[in-house]
Design a protein around this motif. Structure first.
Motif, PDB file in Angstrom:
ATOM      1  N   TYR A 682       0.858  -1.159   0.005  1.00 42.17           N
ATOM      2  CA  TYR A 682       0.045  -0.002  -0.031  1.00 42.17           C
ATOM      3  C   TYR A 682       1.007   1.311  -0.122  1.00 42.17           C
ATOM      4  N   GLU A 685       1.922   1.784  -3.401  1.00 41.52           N
ATOM      5  CA  GLU A 685       1.049   2.306  -4.057  1.00 41.52           C
ATOM      6  C   GLU A 685       0.783   3.950  -4.031  1.00 41.52           C
ATOM      7  N   GLU A 718      -0.967  -7.775  -5.567  1.00 41.24           N
ATOM      8  CA  GLU A 718      -0.920  -6.418  -5.157  1.00 41.24           C
ATOM      9  C   GLU A 718       0.219  -5.751  -5.618  1.00 41.24           C
ATOM     10  N   VAL A 722       0.402  -2.766  -8.425  1.00 46.11           N
ATOM     11  CA  VAL A 722       1.047  -1.314  -8.203  1.00 46.11           C
ATOM     12  C   VAL A 722       2.141  -0.839  -9.122  1.00 46.11           C
ATOM     13  N   LYS A 725       0.499   0.028 -12.205  1.00 48.84           N
ATOM     14  CA  LYS A 725       0.232   1.692 -12.230  1.00 48.84           C
ATOM     15  C   LYS A 725       1.263   2.458 -12.381  1.00 48.84           C
TER      16      LYS A 725
END
Length: 746
Positions: A682, A685, A718, A722, A725
């Motif tokens: 996270y 991200e 996950e 990321v 992205k």
């Protein structure tokens, strides 16, 4: 087979791809187009779409059992199995016509065989690649050596687990020949071959026997190689895994003396003579039915263990011996009350049949501390018979395992890390020998003994999940959960206790399925956990199970939370805090800011310190790190609100606390590795969102490597998401492109 197996997993699984040029007009074809698993229950996974080209990854959709066993599919599957079992995956028409027929048919016609082949192609072909239909099952014209026939496409277009097993075994043997690391290849081969017997539903088909024998031989070779490597590489610490491996294999091959001998030797090394000799006696009984005797080498080991066998008596050593070992002990005077305190601070009924003593351990003798605590846990579990109070046993086991971790952290000793892991695996595997003995010696299961072992195992599995042991936990649960569930389904005085433990076990299975990206399976396990939690009639179990119900539907999650609101007044502060924090998360996902913050504040207010002393801790498993994770995810949901910037900072700060190594002062006690890696992903991200390339690269590399070590497909997905992205944000940045290397072989 589990009842959820007839559902198609909405998420599917992700595997590496390669792109093929099949002809001048057909290039860039992603492969494998289909993956077929023949060991254990038949599984067909068809390529759904390409997830990423750099690294090349594809999402595969598992065909539902209802589709595989629907009307008219039996001949298709028989043809598939036959082609997969033949040399070069080829079957001549004459041979196929003879062996594909039904029992009532003398032989099937050539047209009937063609009619079977066409729908088989449709079953295997990816929906978006219809041009592959005739390539997946190819018609082969007659030659001077044979007649017409059909051939299943070779790898890499069609992946077969049986061929993958053979390939990995060959690579492992080659690695060992050149003194290189063969362990990963042995492990991959074992993971595939141990799913079950090759074509288990074709036990009497002669055409499957040769390939079945090959897979069985590969599995046997894997077991012996892995047992040898575990012990050679990790010495005593590897013995626990070697024992689990050998025992699991031998239980399904009880006359395989080559597996029994090293198993008996390892048990003897740990002075578990009775267990080793029970296995030997079972072998003798089986061989006696065939009028045979054990091999002389096996008899020799048994005789050696008999001479070494000792009767364990509880003899209290004198003060001098304890002092030399770094342990100073004294008899306690038990209070007159009906409860007595353990050294961990937990109060238990004084009528419990266990050894109660108080011990002080010299601070400079960590090995003695470690050994004493390990023996203490085993003693409690073996002596526990109050199946109605298994949660008390779980508190004891949980706190003692935490003490082992505290000793390890103080000394920062790798040997203690390995020893603690070995001890936890042994405790987590305690139900299996009891079931095996009852099954093979005709003993009736004693729930008073079985349920406490399951309770201790579940607690130990939770501790294993805090590290990188997802696959070990999955295997250990599979050895006893079916029996535990059967006990929970049968009306008896044990039903409620068994139902409470079954609910806890299915919570763990739901979490494991979630990490494997089997979301529908995870949700189905969660539904089972809720069912058994209600059956237990224990508000603590029901609330804990509801609070950790895993689903991607936030509205459905909120509905489950609201169902247990009437029970909150009956549960402990820890569960009330967990319920409030879970509600805060759900409100955060719906961007209901005021409700989310109100629930967060309430959770903080009633959270007990330390949480381990709370009576519901075995059910909740909700500590400071869990609190922070829920809070961070709440902030992440609220960051879509008008106050996005403020909540982005809160999200970053909270995830940073979780991502810190457990040895640092900023880390909230011991953060489970799966939570720490989630926090790192996270943060990666968030770094992309905030345009911080340096932080992104640092966090992504940590997250990807952590996901690989953890063995979590969820955490790996996950990290990949990321990274994609970041490619969109920095399309020309070489540092981002090169990070694709961390996903290779994941």
């Amino acid at each position: 087979m589990d009842s959820t197996s007839d559902q198609t997993d909405a998420a599917g699984a992700t595997y590496p791809l390669q792109f093929l040029k099949l002809s001048d007009h057909l290039s860039g074809v992603p492969a494998p187009a289909v993956r077929v698993s023949l060991c254990g229950d038949l599984m067909i996974e068809v390529l759904e779409h390409v997830v990423s080209t750099d690294p090349p990854l594809g999402r595969y959709q598992r065909l539902a059992v209802s589709r595989l066993h629907g009307r008219g599919t039996a001949p298709l599957l028989i043809l598939l199995k036959q082609l997969a079992s033949r040399p070069q995956r080829y079957g001549a028409k004459d041979w196929l016509r003879e062996h594909t027929r039904r029992e009532e048919e003398a032989v099937i016609t050539a047209k009937r065989l063609d009619d079977i082949t066409s729908p088989l192609r449709g079953l295997l072909c990816p929906p978006k690649q219809p041009e592959l239909r005739t390539l997946l099952v190819r018609y082969v014209h007659a030659s001077s050596h044979s007649g017409d026939g059909y051939q299943l496409a070779a790898y890499p277009l069609v992946w077969l687990d049986s061929d993958a097993v053979a390939w990995n075994v060959q690579q492992a043997a080659r690695m060992e020949r050149f003194a290189d690391d063969a362990l990963p290849f042995w492990q991959r081969a074992y993971a595939l071959a141990s799913r079950g017997t090759y074509l288990v539903d074709e036990p009497y088909s002669q055409w499957a026997e040769e390939r079945r024998a090959e897979v069985e031989a590969d599995l046997r070779q894997c077991v012996h190689a892995l047992a040898r490597l575990y012990v050679a590489r990790w010495k005593e610490a590897g013995e626990a895994e070697a024992l689990l491996l050998l025992r699991t294999y031998w239980q399904s091959h009880p006359t395989d003396e080559d597996a029994l001998r090293p198993l008996m030797e390892l048990l003897g090394k740990q002075e578990r003579y009775q267990e080793a000799l029970r296995y030997y006696q079972h072998l003798c009984e089986l061989l006696e039915e065939e009028e045979q005797q054990p091999d002389a080498r096996t008899q020799d080991i048994a005789e050696y263990l008999r001479t070494k066998q000792i009767r364990r008596q509880r003899v209290r050593p004198d003060h001098g011996t304890l002092e030399q070992a770094g342990i100073i002990g004294q008899e306690p005077s038990l209070p007159a009350a009906s409860f007595v305190p353990l050294k961990s601070g937990v109060f238990v009924p004084s009528s419990m049949p266990m050894q109660m003593f108080s011990l002080t351990i010299a601070e400079d003798n960590s090995a003695a501390q470690h050994a004493l605590l390990q023996g203490y846990i085993m003693e409690q579990v073996y002596g526990w018979r109050d199946y109605t109070n298994c949660h008390i046993l779980q508190v004891i086991v949980g706190q003692e395992l935490s003490d082992l971790e505290a000793i390890r952290r103080q000394q920062d000793s790798n040997e203690l890390v390995i020893s603690r892991r070995q001890a936890i695996i042994v405790i987590a595997g305690m139900p299996a020998p009891l079931l095996f003995e009852g099954q093979h010696r005709g003993y009736a299961l004693a729930p008073e003994e079985f349920l406490p072992r399951c309770a201790a195992s579940i607690m130990a599995c939770r501790h294993l999940l805090n590290g990188n042991e997802l696959m070990i936990v999955k295997h250990l649960l599979s050895t006893y959960v079916p029996t535990l569930e059967a006990l929970a389904q049968q009306p008896s005085r044990y039903q409620q206790a068994a139902a409470g433990l079954t609910a806890q076990a299915y919570r763990l299975k739901s979490l494991l399925a979630w990490h494997e990206l089997h979301h529908s399976t995870s949700e189905a396990y969660g539904q089972k956990a809720l069912h058994y939690a209600r059956l237990s009639k224990d508000p603590n179990v029901l609330v804990a199970t509801s609070m950790f119900y895993v689903t991607r539907d936030v509205e459905k999650t909120l509905h489950v939370y609201q169902e247990v609101l009437p029970y909150l007044a009956q549960v402990s502060p820890l569960l009330q805090s967990a319920a409030s924090m879970a509600s805060a998360w759900a409100y955060g996902q719906n961007q209901q800011e005021q409700e989310a913050l109100r629930c967060r504040d309430k959770a903080r207010e009633i959270f007990p310190e330390p949480p381990e002393k709370d009576a519901s801790f075995p059910y909740a498993q909700f500590g400071p790190s869990s609190m922070l994770l829920w809070e961070a995810l709440m902030y992440r949901g609220l960051s879509q609100h008008d106050q996005a910037r403020e909540y982005q900072e809160e999200t970053r700060d909270t995830f940073s606390l979780l991502a810190a190594p457990s040895s640092t002062s900023s880390s909230p006690s011991v953060v489970p590795e799966r939570i720490r890696i989630e926090a790192i992903n996270y943060l990666a991200e968030l770094a992309v969102t905030q345009g911080d390339l340096h932080l992104f690269c640092d966090y992504l590399e940590q997250g990807a490597k952590g996901a690989k070590a953890l063995g979590s497909e969820k955490r790996r997905q996950e990290a990949v998401t990321v990274w994609r992205k970041a490619r969109e944000t920095w399309p020309d940045e070489q540092r981002v492109t090169k990070l694709a290397d961390v996903f290779v072989d994941m």
